[in-house]
Design a protein around this motif. Sequence first.
Motif, PDB file in Angstrom:
ATOM      1  N   UNK A  75      51.423  45.679  33.740  1.00  0.00           N
ATOM      2  CA  UNK A  75      51.252  45.328  35.144  1.00  0.00           C
ATOM      3  C   UNK A  75      50.581  43.964  35.202  1.00  0.00           C
ATOM      4  N   UNK A  76      51.068  43.098  36.046  1.00  0.00           N
ATOM      5  CA  UNK A  76      50.486  41.765  36.181  1.00  0.00           C
ATOM      6  C   UNK A  76      49.280  41.855  37.101  1.00  0.00           C
ATOM      7  N   UNK A  77      48.091  42.046  36.530  1.00  0.00           N
ATOM      8  CA  UNK A  77      46.871  42.233  37.314  1.00  0.00           C
ATOM      9  C   UNK A  77      46.342  40.932  37.885  1.00  0.00           C
ATOM     10  N   UNK A  78      46.779  39.800  37.369  1.00  0.00           N
ATOM     11  CA  UNK A  78      46.264  38.506  37.794  1.00  0.00           C
ATOM     12  C   UNK A  78      47.433  37.639  38.256  1.00  0.00           C
ATOM     13  N   UNK A  79      48.163  38.115  39.262  1.00  0.00           N
ATOM     14  CA  UNK A  79      49.321  37.342  39.702  1.00  0.00           C
ATOM     15  C   UNK A  79      48.864  36.029  40.329  1.00  0.00           C
ATOM     16  N   UNK A  80      49.490  34.969  39.907  1.00  0.00           N
ATOM     17  CA  UNK A  80      49.143  33.640  40.396  1.00  0.00           C
ATOM     18  C   UNK A  80      48.077  32.964  39.557  1.00  0.00           C
ATOM     19  N   UNK A  81      47.474  33.660  38.613  1.00  0.00           N
ATOM     20  CA  UNK A  81      46.428  33.083  37.788  1.00  0.00           C
ATOM     21  C   UNK A  81      46.991  32.395  36.558  1.00  0.00           C
ATOM     22  N   UNK A  82      46.132  31.680  35.866  1.00  0.00           N
ATOM     23  CA  UNK A  82      46.545  30.958  34.674  1.00  0.00           C
ATOM     24  C   UNK A  82      46.781  31.879  33.481  1.00  0.00           C
ATOM     25  N   UNK A  83      45.938  32.891  33.334  1.00  0.00           N
ATOM     26  CA  UNK A  83      46.019  33.794  32.190  1.00  0.00           C
ATOM     27  C   UNK A  83      46.622  35.124  32.656  1.00  0.00           C
ATOM     28  N   UNK A  84      47.719  35.596  32.052  1.00  0.00           N
ATOM     29  CA  UNK A  84      48.279  36.893  32.435  1.00  0.00           C
ATOM     30  C   UNK A  84      47.437  38.036  31.862  1.00  0.00           C
ATOM     31  N   UNK A  85      47.203  39.016  32.677  1.00  0.00           N
ATOM     32  CA  UNK A  85      46.448  40.189  32.260  1.00  0.00           C
ATOM     33  C   UNK A  85      47.329  41.423  32.378  1.00  0.00           C
ATOM     34  N   UNK A  86      47.179  42.343  31.457  1.00  0.00           N
ATOM     35  CA  UNK A  86      47.856  43.636  31.508  1.00  0.00           C
ATOM     36  C   UNK A  86      46.799  44.725  31.701  1.00  0.00           C
ATOM     37  N   UNK A  87      47.263  45.945  31.880  1.00  0.00           N
ATOM     38  CA  UNK A  87      46.375  47.073  32.177  1.00  0.00           C
ATOM     39  C   UNK A  87      46.193  47.942  30.941  1.00  0.00           C
ATOM     40  N   UNK A  88      44.973  48.083  30.499  1.00  0.00           N
ATOM     41  CA  UNK A  88      44.626  49.079  29.480  1.00  0.00           C
ATOM     42  C   UNK A  88      43.957  50.225  30.239  1.00  0.00           C
ATOM     43  N   UNK A  89      44.555  51.395  30.193  1.00  0.00           N
ATOM     44  CA  UNK A  89      44.099  52.521  30.994  1.00  0.00           C
ATOM     45  C   UNK A  89      42.717  52.988  30.555  1.00  0.00           C
TER      46      UNK A  89
END
Length: 104
Positions: free
Chosen positions: A60-74
């Motif tokens: 999941x793109x938790x930081x949409x629009x940001x420089x660094x893409x983040x994913x979700x670790x449950x």
Amino acid sequence: MAGLMPAAKGLSWPFRLLVSMLLGLLPPVAFFGSILLQTDGTEPRDFCIPTERESGLLVLQMNSGGQVPYACELNWSLAMIYILPSAILFGLLVFATWTLVRRR
């Protein structure tokens, strides 16, 4: 060998209880999963731990629009706290309904 086979009348109650509990997991997992997908992992709060790149469990793109893409670790402990009580309730409702229908 006879103890391993279900009774002639139907399935044994421990097996029905196990199946009921597994079916009880479906509604809360679907509910929280739909919230996670709609909010890109930002809600429910602290359900997802942001990890850099795509190394998380859920992509999941938790930081949409940001420089660094983040994913979700449950966050498994919080997920269990949210999901298990309602899963147990739904499972017991399925088991009670199954038992009452079976007795008719």
